[in-house]
Enzyme design. Sequence first.
Site, mmCIF file in Angstrom:
data_model
loop_
_atom_site.group_PDB
_atom_site.id
_atom_site.type_symbol
_atom_site.label_atom_id
_atom_site.label_comp_id
_atom_site.label_asym_id
_atom_site.label_seq_id
_atom_site.Cartn_x
_atom_site.Cartn_y
_atom_site.Cartn_z
ATOM 1 C CG ASP A 158 35.441 40.909 31.312
ATOM 2 O OD1 ASP A 158 35.188 39.688 31.320
ATOM 3 O OD2 ASP A 158 34.557 41.780 31.336
ATOM 4 C CB ILE A 159 38.905 39.015 35.621
ATOM 5 C CG1 ILE A 159 40.343 39.247 35.144
ATOM 6 C CG2 ILE A 159 38.881 38.035 36.785
ATOM 7 C CD1 ILE A 159 41.228 39.898 36.179
ATOM 8 C CD GLU A 166 36.560 43.994 35.323
ATOM 9 O OE1 GLU A 166 35.365 43.691 35.322
ATOM 10 O OE2 GLU A 166 36.971 45.128 35.616
#
Length: 323
Positions: free
Chosen positions: A194-195, A237
């Site tokens: 994920d970001i 995300e």
Amino acid sequence: MPSADFEMNEIHWLMDMFNTVDVGLVVLDRQYRVCVWNGFMENHSGLLPSAVKDKDIFDIFPSIDEQWFRSKTESVFVLKNRSFTIWEQQPYIFRFKNYRPITGKADYMYQNSTIIPLSTLTGEVGHICIIIYDVTDEAMNKVELEKVNQELERISRTDSLTQLSNRGYWEAGLRNEFMRLKRSKGSSSLLMFDIDHFKRVNDEYGHSGGDEAIRHISDLLKKTLRETDTAGRYGGEEFAVTLVDTDAEGAMIFAERLRSLIEKSSIYYDEQKINITVSVGFATYSDDFSKHEQWIEAADMALYHSKENGRNQVTQFTSELKK
């Protein structure tokens, strides 16, 4: 009306119907020479009956699939039974241009046909009659409907923002891969990432900026995938990738290459430059997993470890992470 006049009128009516009926009528002899060619055939081919009479049908129409056509007609000659063709099997016998306004997208006329044996007085089949039906409207409607259904199916399994697989479709694929590995004892890996600090991206650039970041990540991900891999948006995300037939070493190489590619890239949104990183965790299939959800939990645990230990890094799942 004298009987002779009536018979002449009857012949005239039959000939008129023969030439104006909205189907093609062609009679071929045993050598596949044209004996009869009605108005429908003349109108769509541009060839007069006198121009085709006694000519070999394959010389007149070299586009006919001769092997396929003979296989259909020989059984009619020999077995004396009717035969039928439909456009789904072969779009057409005679390649006529399509002039129907409703189905203008079709280049050629779609055709169904009936092939009828014509017997002599002695019962032998010396000729066959081919009836050609223009089914272009029906065929194109079906083709368009199939396209619409395929598009609806694609949409149902695709995440609209990233154009990656949505979670349901991706997880169904992972479940199938899990069952395959249970049988084959192969090696595949599940990667999740994920970001980093995505909330900060949303706060600084708004949700539109956050969406642009997610799209950017998905574009880079697509460029790194092999044909056998499946990537999906797991939620928000977070992304997931099923690396088929990939051991831990191969998964680490893939994950590190992806992480580095994202770190070095830039997003330009609303005249502003956005730089982001990702945290990655992966788990290679293990016989210890009794269901595919445990595989996901293992990869997610490795991802959590990457985030807890500074982000922008890759972690491989091991049993020690459970402690």
